[in-house]
Design an enzyme around this catalytic site. Structure first.
Site, short mmCIF file in Angstrom:
data_model
loop_
_atom_site.label_atom_id
_atom_site.label_comp_id
_atom_site.label_asym_id
_atom_site.label_seq_id
_atom_site.Cartn_x
_atom_site.Cartn_y
_atom_site.Cartn_z
N GLU A 1 124.51 80.09 19.42
CA GLU A 1 125.83 80.63 19.76
C GLU A 1 126.07 80.72 21.26
OE1 GLU A 1 126.23 84.24 17.48
OE2 GLU A 1 125.74 83.21 15.61
N ASN B 1 122.52 75.68 17.67
CA ASN B 1 123.15 76.18 16.44
C ASN B 1 124.36 77.02 16.82
OD1 ASN B 1 122.93 76.66 13.53
ND2 ASN B 1 122.40 78.78 14.04
N HIS C 1 129.78 79.73 8.32
CA HIS C 1 130.23 81.01 7.75
C HIS C 1 131.73 80.84 7.50
CE1 HIS C 1 126.47 83.04 8.35
NE2 HIS C 1 126.45 82.69 9.62
N GLU D 1 123.74 78.16 7.83
CA GLU D 1 123.92 79.56 7.43
C GLU D 1 125.08 79.70 6.45
OE1 GLU D 1 124.14 82.17 10.85
OE2 GLU D 1 122.60 81.05 11.92
N ASP E 1 127.82 80.52 3.99
CA ASP E 1 128.38 81.47 3.03
C ASP E 1 129.89 81.33 3.10
OD1 ASP E 1 128.89 82.98 5.39
OD2 ASP E 1 127.20 84.32 5.01
O1 G3I Z 1 116.33 97.02 11.36
C1 G3I Z 1 117.32 98.01 11.61
C2 G3I Z 1 116.99 99.29 10.91
O2 G3I Z 1 115.79 99.80 11.45
C3 G3I Z 1 118.14 100.28 11.09
O3 G3I Z 1 117.88 101.42 10.32
C4 G3I Z 1 119.45 99.66 10.62
C5 G3I Z 1 120.63 100.57 10.86
O4 G3I Z 1 121.83 99.86 10.96
O5 G3I Z 1 119.67 98.47 11.33
C6 G3I Z 1 118.65 97.51 11.12
O6 G3I Z 1 118.97 96.37 11.86
C7 G3I Z 1 120.00 95.55 11.32
C8 G3I Z 1 119.43 94.16 11.16
O7 G3I Z 1 120.45 93.29 10.74
C9 G3I Z 1 118.30 94.10 10.13
O8 G3I Z 1 118.75 94.49 8.88
C10 G3I Z 1 121.17 95.54 12.27
O9 G3I Z 1 121.78 96.82 12.31
C11 G3I Z 1 122.17 94.50 11.84
O10 G3I Z 1 123.16 94.38 12.84
C12 G3I Z 1 121.49 93.18 11.67
O11 G3I Z 1 122.45 92.26 11.25
C13 G3I Z 1 122.05 90.90 11.29
C14 G3I Z 1 122.93 90.15 12.27
O12 G3I Z 1 122.60 88.77 12.24
C15 G3I Z 1 122.76 90.65 13.68
O13 G3I Z 1 123.70 90.07 14.50
C16 G3I Z 1 122.22 90.34 9.90
O14 G3I Z 1 121.27 90.94 9.02
C17 G3I Z 1 122.01 88.82 9.92
O15 G3I Z 1 122.39 88.29 8.68
C18 G3I Z 1 122.89 88.21 11.01
O16 G3I Z 1 122.64 86.84 11.04
C19 G3I Z 1 123.41 86.08 11.96
C20 G3I Z 1 122.57 84.92 12.44
O17 G3I Z 1 121.35 85.40 12.97
C21 G3I Z 1 123.31 84.09 13.48
N1 G3I Z 1 124.58 83.63 12.96
C22 G3I Z 1 125.44 84.69 12.42
C23 G3I Z 1 124.69 85.49 11.35
C24 G3I Z 1 125.60 86.54 10.74
O18 G3I Z 1 125.99 87.49 11.67
#
Ligand code: G3I
Length: 485
Positions: free
Chosen positions: A166, A209, A245, A273, A275
């Site tokens: 990105e 990517n 996405h 990715e 969806d």
């Molecule tokens: O691990 C912490 C946890 O300790 C805490 O309690 C909790 C509270 O909110 O947060 C947890 O972290 C989260 C993490 O995912 C793991 O679950 C973050 O808040 C959350 O923001 C994070 O989101 C991820 C996101 O990337 C971050 O930008 C999504 O799961 C993941 O699917 C998403 O994936 C991205 C790709 O990497 C890049 N392209 C876009 C895609 C979708 O946004």
């Protein structure tokens, strides 16, 4: 295409042939347990046979859930960490690497013979505070050390890395994203990252990517120009990832052409990715459109010889990132909240060449509601038990039909019954269903035709009724009458 990559693809093709042959044999001679890990027809077996990747983003903690693990095990030949290999997960403190979660993903891939895809080495998001506070020279040094540490740790295990994620701006500017890397290091940061990644793992393919780059537009053209420039100057780059996405009904019409123009630069391409979101709760119409959309994406990839495959960003709608980021939207994946395959699953299976929903003995017939067609292994009368569980309201109902096969193992099935009060089916799941007047014939979907002796298959449907909704009196399995249970 890189030399080592050619040989890897050739090896996968041989492996795919062996797997396909083994699968064909297994269908003929083995009786698999219900819930056995390897489905007779799975997205994995279909993709293997085509020499393409079908991947999913794994959150390793979810493997403790049996339904999640079973689908993960049986339906995919490639794994990518949804979060576990990102910078904040792998180097939360400068110079101190933590690989427990990432290793869980890598170990899972290795144990199941699946490819491991690396995501991601450098991204402005999920970047620890210590890194975003560094000055330009320090940040460049830290970025190189991070790449060396992470790509070095997974050296030889990862087929490809999203080296940079990105990096380009949204909107029509065609410029770089105003990230901390861009601000402090300048235009050269992407090239520096790719050179560092090649040094850390010379065998891994190196990808850039991004999202909203699936069609031809200013953002995708900016990446196109970067790849062309890298190729011209000998900067290492092997592949481009298109996150996809997407929004239901909005697959870019030029997706295939866009993939092809990148491939023509001499890089592999991949849907990384996928969806396809919609307002929740989903309607039958949106689920049907979503299925058509998934079909379009997979078909576009298959039409491009350098498209390595398609990865979906998760398995089940239950754990998708979408509802948190887009409130009121979701239902974006191909299994629903309860792990039931959605119409999109069948569309993906069909796009991968598994479009035979009829039993093998009747490959070219569409289901006829009046003439049930016995499949192979037609059970003797009394060799099946059907339970029919309706849930009715006003003028609507759903019904769940469970069929236990006590006869010989089946490789395809039809279930026939008749309504007695004018009920009309409006949509169905886990089956291809046809209704003519009162007569209904439900036929196996692509993925659930195999039912061993003693095995149970279930499907369901939604319908309307005129105020009374009696159960059908009798059911047949492949033309033989079943007992009601
Ligand atoms: O691990 C912490 C946890 O300790 C805490 O309690 C909790 C509270 O909110 O947060 C947890 O972290 C989260 C993490 O995912 C793991 O679950 C973050 O808040 C959350 O923001 C994070 O989101 C991820 C996101 O990337 C971050 O930008 C999504 O799961 C993941 O699917 C998403 O994936 C991205 C790709 O990497 C890049 N392209 C876009 C895609 C979708 O946004």
């Amino acid at each position: 295409m890189r030399i080592h990559h050619t040989s890897r693809r050739a090896r996968s093709a041989v492996l795919a042939t062996v797997l396909a042959a083994a699968t064909a044999l297994a269908v003929g001679v083995t009786v698999s347990r219900p819930g056995a890990a390897e489905a007779a027809t799975s997205l994995k077996s279909l993709a293997d046979a085509k020499g393409r990747d079908i991947g999913f983003a794994l959150a390793p903690d979810r493997l403790a859930e049996s339904a999640y693990k079973q689908i993960a095990d049986s339906e995919f030949n490639l794994v990518v960490a949804e979060n576990a290999m990102k910078w904040d997960a792998t180097e939360p403190t400068r110079g101190q690497f933590t690989f427990a979660q990432g290793d869980a993903v890598a170990d899972y891939a290795a144990a199941g013979g699946k490819k491991l895809y690396g995501h991601t080495l450098v991204w402005h998001s999920q970047l620890p505070d210590w890194a975003s506070g560094l000055s330009g020279p320090e940040l460049l040094q830290a970025m190189k050390a991070h790449i060396a540490g992470v790509a070095g740790h997974y050296r030889g295990k990862v087929v490809a890395w999203d080296v940079v994620n990105e990096a380009f701006a949204d909107g029509g500017s065609g410029g770089r994203r105003d990230s901390v890397f861009q601000q402090r290091i300048g235009d050269g940061w992407i090239e520096e990252a790719f050179r560092a990644a090649r040094a850390a793992d010379p065998a891994a393919d190196l990808c850039i990517n991004d999202y909203s780059t699936d069609g031809v537009n200013a953002k995708s053209t900016a990446i196109y120009n970067l790849v062309r420039d890298f190729k011209a100057r000998g900067v290492p780059i092997d592949c481009v990832g298109f996150q996809a996405h997407l929004i239901v009904g909005q697959v870019p019409g030029d997706l295939q052409a866009n993939l092809q123009r990148f491939a023509d630069l001499g890089v592999d391409v991949r849907i990384t990715e996928l969806d396809i979101r919609m307002p929740t709760p989903p309607t039958a119409a949106n689920l049907a459109t979503q299925a058509a959309d998934y079909r379009k994406v997979v078909t576009a990839c298959l039409a491009v010889s350098r498209c390595a495959g398609v990865t979906t960003w998760g398995i089940t709608d239950r754990y998708s990132w979408i509802p948190q980021v887009f409130p009121g939207q979701g239902a974006a994946l191909i299994w629903d909240d309860n792990y039931a395959p959605k119409p999109a699953y069948q569309a993906v299976a069909e796009a991968l060449g598994g479009g035979v929903t009829a039993p093998p003995s009747t490959p070219n017939t569409s289901p006829s509601p009046t003439t049930p067609t016995p499949g192979p292994g037609t059970p003797v009368p009394g060799g099946c038990v059907v339970s029919y569980v309706p849930n009715s309201w006003n003028n609507g109902f759903t019904a769940e039909v469970r069929v236990r096969n006590d006869g010989p193992a089946l490789t395809g099935w039809t279930v026939g019954f008749a309504f007695t009060a004018g009920q009309q089916v409006t949509n169905a799941w886990n089956t291809t269903l046809a209704q003519s007047g009162a007569q209904v014939l439900a036929r196996n979907a692509a993925w659930n035709g195999t039912v061993p002796t003693g095995g149970t298959v279930s499907f369901g449907f939604q319908g309307t009724h005129g105020g009374s909704n009696p159960n059908p009196a009798a059911f047949t399995l492949n033309g033989a009458t079943c007992r009601n249970g």
